[in-house]
Structure formats: C-alpha cells, structure tokens
Write a protein that holds these residues in place. Structure first.
Motif, PDB file in Angstrom:
ATOM      1  N   LEU A 197      10.076  15.091  -0.621  1.00  0.00           N
ATOM      2  CA  LEU A 197       8.862  14.325  -0.350  1.00  0.00           C
ATOM      3  C   LEU A 197       9.300  12.912   0.018  1.00  0.00           C
ATOM      4  CD1 LEU A 197       5.814  15.052  -0.555  1.00  0.00           C
ATOM      5  CD2 LEU A 197       5.818  13.988  -2.807  1.00  0.00           C
ATOM      6  N   ARG A 198       8.596  12.281   0.948  1.00  0.00           N
ATOM      7  CA  ARG A 198       8.901  10.892   1.293  1.00  0.00           C
ATOM      8  C   ARG A 198       7.686  10.021   1.012  1.00  0.00           C
ATOM      9  NH1 ARG A 198      10.547   8.260   7.103  1.00  0.00           N
ATOM     10  NH2 ARG A 198       8.319   8.582   7.484  1.00  0.00           N
ATOM     11  N   LEU A 199       7.884   9.039   0.176  1.00  0.00           N
ATOM     12  CA  LEU A 199       6.854   8.057  -0.106  1.00  0.00           C
ATOM     13  C   LEU A 199       7.005   6.873   0.841  1.00  0.00           C
ATOM     14  CD1 LEU A 199       6.908   7.997  -4.006  1.00  0.00           C
ATOM     15  CD2 LEU A 199       5.663   9.538  -2.465  1.00  0.00           C
ATOM     16  N   SER A 200       5.866   6.291   1.214  1.00  0.00           N
ATOM     17  CA  SER A 200       5.862   5.107   2.056  1.00  0.00           C
ATOM     18  C   SER A 200       5.125   3.982   1.350  1.00  0.00           C
ATOM     19  CB  SER A 200       5.169   5.404   3.392  1.00  0.00           C
ATOM     20  OG  SER A 200       5.827   6.431   4.094  1.00  0.00           O
ATOM     21  N   GLN A 219       0.850  -1.187   0.000  1.00  0.00           N
ATOM     22  CA  GLN A 219       0.000   0.000   0.000  1.00  0.00           C
ATOM     23  C   GLN A 219       0.887   1.239   0.000  1.00  0.00           C
ATOM     24  OE1 GLN A 219      -3.479  -0.085   0.215  1.00  0.00           O
ATOM     25  NE2 GLN A 219      -3.676   2.138   0.146  1.00  0.00           N
ATOM     26  N   ALA A 220       0.928   1.927  -1.136  1.00  0.00           N
ATOM     27  CA  ALA A 220       1.776   3.115  -1.271  1.00  0.00           C
ATOM     28  C   ALA A 220       1.019   4.369  -0.831  1.00  0.00           C
ATOM     29  CB  ALA A 220       2.246   3.269  -2.703  1.00  0.00           C
ATOM     30  N   SER A 221       1.760   5.325  -0.290  1.00  0.00           N
ATOM     31  CA  SER A 221       1.189   6.596   0.126  1.00  0.00           C
ATOM     32  C   SER A 221       2.268   7.664   0.160  1.00  0.00           C
ATOM     33  CB  SER A 221       0.535   6.475   1.502  1.00  0.00           C
ATOM     34  OG  SER A 221       1.498   6.139   2.476  1.00  0.00           O
ATOM     35  N   GLY A 222       1.847   8.919   0.355  1.00  0.00           N
ATOM     36  CA  GLY A 222       2.809   9.995   0.545  1.00  0.00           C
ATOM     37  C   GLY A 222       2.971  10.944  -0.630  1.00  0.00           C
ATOM     38  N   GLY A 223       2.293  10.664  -1.727  1.00  0.00           N
ATOM     39  CA  GLY A 223       2.399  11.546  -2.873  1.00  0.00           C
ATOM     40  C   GLY A 223       1.729  12.879  -2.622  1.00  0.00           C
ATOM     41  N   GLY A 224       1.963  13.821  -3.523  1.00  0.00           N
ATOM     42  CA  GLY A 224       1.350  15.132  -3.384  1.00  0.00           C
ATOM     43  C   GLY A 224       1.887  16.107  -4.398  1.00  0.00           C
ATOM     44  N   LEU A 225       1.484  17.358  -4.233  1.00  0.00           N
ATOM     45  CA  LEU A 225       1.927  18.449  -5.111  1.00  0.00           C
ATOM     46  C   LEU A 225       2.997  19.257  -4.386  1.00  0.00           C
ATOM     47  CD1 LEU A 225       1.666  20.308  -7.590  1.00  0.00           C
ATOM     48  CD2 LEU A 225      -0.216  21.468  -6.397  1.00  0.00           C
ATOM     49  N   VAL A 226       4.172  19.355  -4.992  1.00  0.00           N
ATOM     50  CA  VAL A 226       5.281  20.113  -4.410  1.00  0.00           C
ATOM     51  C   VAL A 226       5.905  20.984  -5.486  1.00  0.00           C
ATOM     52  CG1 VAL A 226       5.788  18.367  -2.640  1.00  0.00           C
ATOM     53  CG2 VAL A 226       6.938  18.276  -4.863  1.00  0.00           C
ATOM     54  N   GLN A 227       6.764  21.894  -5.050  1.00  0.00           N
ATOM     55  CA  GLN A 227       7.487  22.747  -5.989  1.00  0.00           C
ATOM     56  C   GLN A 227       8.864  22.164  -6.280  1.00  0.00           C
ATOM     57  OE1 GLN A 227       7.425  26.673  -4.208  1.00  0.00           O
ATOM     58  NE2 GLN A 227       5.527  27.178  -5.284  1.00  0.00           N
ATOM     59  N   TYR A 280       4.408  -8.470  -7.209  1.00  0.00           N
ATOM     60  CA  TYR A 280       3.468  -7.801  -6.317  1.00  0.00           C
ATOM     61  C   TYR A 280       3.612  -6.294  -6.498  1.00  0.00           C
ATOM     62  CZ  TYR A 280       3.572 -12.387  -4.122  1.00  0.00           C
ATOM     63  OH  TYR A 280       3.519 -13.734  -3.889  1.00  0.00           O
ATOM     64  N   TRP A 281       2.467  -5.611  -6.568  1.00  0.00           N
ATOM     65  CA  TRP A 281       2.478  -4.168  -6.816  1.00  0.00           C
ATOM     66  C   TRP A 281       1.517  -3.450  -5.885  1.00  0.00           C
ATOM     67  CZ3 TRP A 281       5.611  -1.632 -10.297  1.00  0.00           C
ATOM     68  CH2 TRP A 281       6.353  -2.439 -11.169  1.00  0.00           C
ATOM     69  N   GLY A 282       1.918  -2.263  -5.450  1.00  0.00           N
ATOM     70  CA  GLY A 282       1.016  -1.374  -4.740  1.00  0.00           C
ATOM     71  C   GLY A 282       0.164  -0.613  -5.744  1.00  0.00           C
ATOM     72  N   GLN A 283      -0.753   0.197  -5.237  1.00  0.00           N
ATOM     73  CA  GLN A 283      -1.732   0.839  -6.103  1.00  0.00           C
ATOM     74  C   GLN A 283      -1.235   2.137  -6.736  1.00  0.00           C
ATOM     75  OE1 GLN A 283      -1.449   1.425  -3.014  1.00  0.00           O
ATOM     76  NE2 GLN A 283      -2.129   3.496  -2.568  1.00  0.00           N
ATOM     77  N   GLY A 284      -0.116   2.670  -6.306  1.00  0.00           N
ATOM     78  CA  GLY A 284       0.419   3.900  -6.893  1.00  0.00           C
ATOM     79  C   GLY A 284       0.016   5.140  -6.126  1.00  0.00           C
ATOM     80  N   THR A 285       0.918   6.104  -6.106  1.00  0.00           N
ATOM     81  CA  THR A 285       0.655   7.394  -5.476  1.00  0.00           C
ATOM     82  C   THR A 285       1.217   8.486  -6.389  1.00  0.00           C
ATOM     83  OG1 THR A 285       0.886   8.663  -3.419  1.00  0.00           O
ATOM     84  CG2 THR A 285       2.768   7.295  -4.063  1.00  0.00           C
ATOM     85  N   LEU A 286       0.435   9.550  -6.596  1.00  0.00           N
ATOM     86  CA  LEU A 286       0.791  10.581  -7.567  1.00  0.00           C
ATOM     87  C   LEU A 286       1.700  11.631  -6.955  1.00  0.00           C
ATOM     88  CD1 LEU A 286       0.449  11.957 -10.342  1.00  0.00           C
ATOM     89  CD2 LEU A 286      -1.620  13.047  -9.408  1.00  0.00           C
ATOM     90  N   VAL A 287       2.800  11.887  -7.636  1.00  0.00           N
ATOM     91  CA  VAL A 287       3.713  12.963  -7.265  1.00  0.00           C
ATOM     92  C   VAL A 287       3.716  13.982  -8.400  1.00  0.00           C
ATOM     93  CG1 VAL A 287       6.111  13.593  -6.812  1.00  0.00           C
ATOM     94  CG2 VAL A 287       5.164  11.473  -5.855  1.00  0.00           C
ATOM     95  N   PRO A 330      10.564  18.945 -12.054  1.00  0.00           N
ATOM     96  CA  PRO A 330       9.288  18.717 -12.757  1.00  0.00           C
ATOM     97  C   PRO A 330       9.259  17.379 -13.496  1.00  0.00           C
ATOM     98  CG  PRO A 330       9.977  20.988 -13.050  1.00  0.00           C
ATOM     99  CD  PRO A 330      11.110  20.293 -12.339  1.00  0.00           C
ATOM    100  N   GLU A 331      10.398  16.941 -13.988  1.00  0.00           N
ATOM    101  CA  GLU A 331      10.440  15.663 -14.712  1.00  0.00           C
ATOM    102  C   GLU A 331      10.284  14.452 -13.792  1.00  0.00           C
ATOM    103  OE1 GLU A 331      12.659  18.173 -14.910  1.00  0.00           O
ATOM    104  OE2 GLU A 331      14.721  17.415 -15.128  1.00  0.00           O
ATOM    105  N   ASP A 332      10.245  14.675 -12.491  1.00  0.00           N
ATOM    106  CA  ASP A 332       9.956  13.590 -11.543  1.00  0.00           C
ATOM    107  C   ASP A 332       8.458  13.359 -11.398  1.00  0.00           C
ATOM    108  OD1 ASP A 332      12.630  14.835  -9.507  1.00  0.00           O
ATOM    109  OD2 ASP A 332      12.682  13.088 -10.829  1.00  0.00           O
ATOM    110  N   THR A 333       7.651  14.206 -12.001  1.00  0.00           N
ATOM    111  CA  THR A 333       6.198  14.064 -11.933  1.00  0.00           C
ATOM    112  C   THR A 333       5.763  12.743 -12.540  1.00  0.00           C
ATOM    113  OG1 THR A 333       5.804  16.454 -11.976  1.00  0.00           O
ATOM    114  CG2 THR A 333       4.016  15.029 -12.728  1.00  0.00           C
ATOM    115  N   ALA A 334       5.031  11.946 -11.749  1.00  0.00           N
ATOM    116  CA  ALA A 334       4.602  10.622 -12.193  1.00  0.00           C
ATOM    117  C   ALA A 334       3.768   9.983 -11.093  1.00  0.00           C
ATOM    118  CB  ALA A 334       5.799   9.738 -12.504  1.00  0.00           C
ATOM    119  N   VAL A 335       3.141   8.879 -11.436  1.00  0.00           N
ATOM    120  CA  VAL A 335       2.561   7.999 -10.427  1.00  0.00           C
ATOM    121  C   VAL A 335       3.665   7.041 -10.001  1.00  0.00           C
ATOM    122  CG1 VAL A 335       0.833   6.253  -9.913  1.00  0.00           C
ATOM    123  CG2 VAL A 335       0.248   8.196 -11.392  1.00  0.00           C
ATOM    124  N   TYR A 336       3.896   6.966  -8.713  1.00  0.00           N
ATOM    125  CA  TYR A 336       4.948   6.120  -8.171  1.00  0.00           C
ATOM    126  C   TYR A 336       4.335   4.844  -7.594  1.00  0.00           C
ATOM    127  CZ  TYR A 336       8.475   9.716  -8.774  1.00  0.00           C
ATOM    128  OH  TYR A 336       9.349  10.624  -9.319  1.00  0.00           O
TER     129      TYR A 336
END
Length: 123
Positions: free
Chosen positions: A17-20, A4-12, A112-119, A86-92
């Motif tokens: 940012l830390r994903l879990s 279960q992935a989490s931690g994505g968001g909108l940043v400058q 096995y895959w998590g559901q993805g989190t948008l950065v 900006p080029e790091d923008t993606a679903v992780y």
C-alpha cells in the motif's frame, strides 16, 4: 504548513500500500515524518525524511519493508509499505517540523499534522 494524508485502506497480509501526504505552505527543509496509532496504543514513529531528500530514518519494526520519500514537484510525501502485517494496522499520520537537531522519532517535535488515514491489514 498544511498536510493532507490519503491512501489508506483494507488489505491482506503480504500486500502493499502507498500512503500519500499532500503538503502546502513553506515545507522546504522541514523534517517530515510518518507516525501511526493503533487502537488503545500511543502514537509511534514509523519513518522520517528531510523534505529535500536524503537522511531517512525508520523504526526497527518497518525497516526493510517501508520506504519514505518525497516528490518535490508534487509537494507530496509518500510511505510505500510492502509485506504488510496485521500488526501494521493503525491510523497513519504525516507530520512536519521546522525544528533542527531533534529526536525526530518523538511526536512532540512535530508541529504540523495531517488528519490521518486508516490502514487495516487482515490475516
């Protein structure tokens, strides 16, 4: 194994940012990976690590900026992302595989895959 992935968001640009990725099941000894997929592009490798630590690997595009790690007590995989661009923008996505001696940058290796989190990184 469930992820279960989490931690994505909108940043400058330049922010951190830390994903879990919360893991459950028989995760010990698995190879864990982070991948990302930008709109209109294929899923690409970001980083990988053996669950019990050590043996990390990074894509050249994130080397020196991202750090992959695990917390065994919390059964959680992390991706610390610094100096975001900006080029790091993606679903992780976080992923796991029990296969050994493989090309761990190949998403087909992971079963096995998590559901993805948008950065989203704005300029």
């Amino acid at each position: 194994v469930q992820l279960q992935a989490s931690g994505g968001g909108l940043v400058q640009a330049g922010d951190s940012l830390r994903l879990s990725c919360a893991a459950s099941g028989r995760i010990w000894g698995n190879r864990m990976g982070w991948f990302r997929q930008a709109p209109g592009k294929e899923r690409e490798f970001v980083a990988s690590i053996i669950w019990n630590g050590g043996s990390t690997d990074y894509a050249d595009s994130v080397k020196g900026r991202f750090t992959i790690s695990t917390d065994n007590a919390k059964n959680t995989l992390y991706l610390q992302m610094n100096s975001l661009k900006p080029e790091d923008t993606a679903v992780y996505y976080c992923a796991a595989t029990s296969l050994f001696l493989r090309d761990y940058s190949d998403p087909k290796v992971y079963n096995y895959w998590g559901q993805g989190t948008l950065v989203t990184v704005s300029s």
